[in-house]
Motif scaffolding. Structure first.
Motif, mmCIF file in Angstrom:
data_model
loop_
_atom_site.group_PDB
_atom_site.id
_atom_site.type_symbol
_atom_site.label_atom_id
_atom_site.label_comp_id
_atom_site.label_asym_id
_atom_site.label_seq_id
_atom_site.Cartn_x
_atom_site.Cartn_y
_atom_site.Cartn_z
ATOM 1 N N TYR A 1 -0.674 -4.749 2.493
ATOM 2 C CA TYR A 1 -1.063 -5.041 1.108
ATOM 3 C C TYR A 1 -2.300 -4.247 0.708
ATOM 4 O O TYR A 1 -3.258 -4.150 1.476
ATOM 5 C CB TYR A 1 -1.310 -6.544 0.951
ATOM 6 C CG TYR A 1 -0.086 -7.360 1.298
ATOM 7 C CD1 TYR A 1 0.867 -7.666 0.333
ATOM 8 C CD2 TYR A 1 0.127 -7.773 2.605
ATOM 9 C CE1 TYR A 1 1.997 -8.387 0.665
ATOM 10 C CE2 TYR A 1 1.269 -8.494 2.948
ATOM 11 C CZ TYR A 1 2.190 -8.795 1.974
ATOM 12 O OH TYR A 1 3.323 -9.493 2.314
ATOM 13 N N LYS A 2 -2.247 -3.680 -0.516
ATOM 14 C CA LYS A 2 -3.385 -2.933 -1.035
ATOM 15 C C LYS A 2 -4.272 -3.867 -1.842
ATOM 16 O O LYS A 2 -3.831 -4.516 -2.786
ATOM 17 C CB LYS A 2 -2.931 -1.774 -1.916
ATOM 18 C CG LYS A 2 -4.095 -0.928 -2.428
ATOM 19 C CD LYS A 2 -3.621 0.266 -3.247
ATOM 20 C CE LYS A 2 -4.810 1.117 -3.697
ATOM 21 N NZ LYS A 2 -4.387 2.308 -4.465
ATOM 22 N N SER B 1 -10.485 1.210 -0.751
ATOM 23 C CA SER B 1 -9.547 0.096 -0.915
ATOM 24 C C SER B 1 -9.362 -0.544 0.457
ATOM 25 O O SER B 1 -9.672 0.048 1.490
ATOM 26 C CB SER B 1 -8.199 0.561 -1.483
ATOM 27 O OG SER B 1 -7.575 1.479 -0.598
ATOM 28 N N THR C 1 -10.209 1.764 3.618
ATOM 29 C CA THR C 1 -9.719 3.136 3.505
ATOM 30 C C THR C 1 -10.490 3.890 2.431
ATOM 31 O O THR C 1 -10.704 3.368 1.334
ATOM 32 C CB THR C 1 -8.221 3.149 3.148
ATOM 33 O OG1 THR C 1 -7.498 2.416 4.130
ATOM 34 C CG2 THR C 1 -7.681 4.568 3.100
ATOM 35 N N THR D 1 5.705 4.014 0.975
ATOM 36 C CA THR D 1 5.198 2.646 0.876
ATOM 37 C C THR D 1 5.095 2.020 2.261
ATOM 38 O O THR D 1 6.045 2.064 3.040
ATOM 39 C CB THR D 1 6.129 1.782 0.009
ATOM 40 O OG1 THR D 1 6.210 2.354 -1.303
ATOM 41 C CG2 THR D 1 5.595 0.361 -0.108
ATOM 42 N N ASN E 1 -7.821 -4.232 -4.026
ATOM 43 C CA ASN E 1 -8.858 -3.528 -4.777
ATOM 44 C C ASN E 1 -10.221 -4.143 -4.443
ATOM 45 O O ASN E 1 -10.390 -5.368 -4.445
ATOM 46 C CB ASN E 1 -8.577 -3.650 -6.283
ATOM 47 C CG ASN E 1 -9.499 -2.810 -7.121
ATOM 48 O OD1 ASN E 1 -10.701 -3.009 -7.118
ATOM 49 N ND2 ASN E 1 -8.933 -1.873 -7.866
ATOM 50 N N TYR F 1 0.837 -1.199 0.000
ATOM 51 C CA TYR F 1 0.000 0.000 0.000
ATOM 52 C C TYR F 1 0.873 1.250 0.000
ATOM 53 O O TYR F 1 1.793 1.382 0.818
ATOM 54 C CB TYR F 1 -0.909 0.008 1.233
ATOM 55 C CG TYR F 1 -2.031 1.020 1.162
ATOM 56 C CD1 TYR F 1 -3.275 0.672 0.679
ATOM 57 C CD2 TYR F 1 -1.828 2.333 1.574
ATOM 58 C CE1 TYR F 1 -4.309 1.591 0.611
ATOM 59 C CE2 TYR F 1 -2.844 3.263 1.515
ATOM 60 C CZ TYR F 1 -4.087 2.883 1.035
ATOM 61 O OH TYR F 1 -5.110 3.805 0.966
ATOM 62 N N GLN G 1 -6.782 -2.400 3.179
ATOM 63 C CA GLN G 1 -5.408 -2.639 3.595
ATOM 64 C C GLN G 1 -5.376 -3.910 4.444
ATOM 65 O O GLN G 1 -6.206 -4.087 5.327
ATOM 66 C CB GLN G 1 -4.868 -1.472 4.420
ATOM 67 C CG GLN G 1 -4.831 -0.140 3.677
ATOM 68 C CD GLN G 1 -4.218 0.949 4.525
ATOM 69 O OE1 GLN G 1 -3.129 0.797 5.083
ATOM 70 N NE2 GLN G 1 -4.917 2.072 4.635
ATOM 71 N N GLU H 1 -6.806 10.542 2.739
ATOM 72 C CA GLU H 1 -7.130 9.162 3.060
ATOM 73 C C GLU H 1 -7.610 9.079 4.502
ATOM 74 O O GLU H 1 -6.970 9.614 5.398
ATOM 75 C CB GLU H 1 -5.919 8.251 2.876
ATOM 76 C CG GLU H 1 -5.441 8.121 1.439
ATOM 77 C CD GLU H 1 -4.247 7.194 1.323
ATOM 78 O OE1 GLU H 1 -3.626 6.901 2.372
ATOM 79 O OE2 GLU H 1 -3.933 6.765 0.212
#
Length: 228
Positions: A83-84, A196, A122, A78, A86, A67, A198, A133
């Motif tokens: 992990y991001k 999204s 988020t 970063t 979708n 993410y 996280q 955000e």
């Protein structure tokens, strides 16, 4: 000077006799020492995305999946280990249904491990020309396909999944892999692209001999209350 030397020699002799006497006493009592194998305890989280490309061929995405935070008036950075995911576009390789998680065990001695999973929805929006955000609530945890055959879900009590068996590596430099998340249950209802997910993990491993009792403070196994 001679007297001092004699005293020192006498002290050394007395000390030696005491050590020999203690050793002899232990032997006479039949006390035995338990042999314990020393080694390294090492585990790692392997997270990635598994998907089909436009030709229907299986692919994996393992890079550029962390993410990237873009806070107001700060330099983007970063979040390594976060992990991001979708949640709005099913054709994105990083769509939630494609998320996979394995645990790699490199331990050279028998090991127990547990893993905690953290997820945070988020919301991203533009305000006065700047990206903002904010963390938002979600009604329930995501319905990932967890391996509840080999892992015990103790999240309601302490937040962890416990691997139920002792485990070690296959060989020097060769990990034993165990799948924790193999996909998603059903079809995810995609939401606005402004959102999204996280995902992050905390993994904790101990040697099988006395490790759970000493390090985790657990006299019994969480899944059946039996002895380790």
């Amino acid at each position: 000077m001679t007297k001092i030397i004699k005293i020192a020699i006498s002290f050394v002799l007395l000390t030696t006799i005491a050590v020999i006497s203690i050793a002899g006493w232990l032997s006479s009592q039949g006390i035995e020492e338990e042999e314990v194998t020393l080694g390294a305890v090492s585990v790692n989280v392997e997270a990635y995305f598994s998907y089909l490309d436009e030709f229907g061929m299986p692919q994996e995405k393992r890079t550029d999946i962390f993410y990237i935070a873009d806070p107001v008036d700060e330099t983007p950075f970063t979040k390594v280990g976060i992990y991001k995911i979708n949640v709005s576009l099913p054709t994105d390789p990083q769509f939630i249904e494609n998320f996979r998680v394995n645990v790699e065990v490199f331990s050279s001695v028998e090991t127990y491990f547990r893993i905690a999973i953290y997820e945070q929805m988020t919301l991203t929006y533009i305000s006065n020309g700047k990206k903002v955000e904010v963390a938002t609530t979600q009604p329930s945890l995501s319905q990932f396909a967890y391996n509840t055959t080999e892992f015990y879900d103790n999240r309601d009590n302490d937040g962890y999944f416990y691997f139920k068996n002792k485990i070690l590596r296959q060989g020097p430099g060769v990990a034993t892999k165990k799948t924790l998340i193999s996909g998603y249950i059903g079809n995810y209802n995609a939401i606005s692209e402004r959102y999204s997910l996280q995902m992050g993990f905390i993994i904790d491993a101990v040697q099988a001999i006395d490790g759970p009792q000493i390090n985790w403070g657990l006299p019994n196994r969480p899944w059946d209350d039996g002895a380790w």
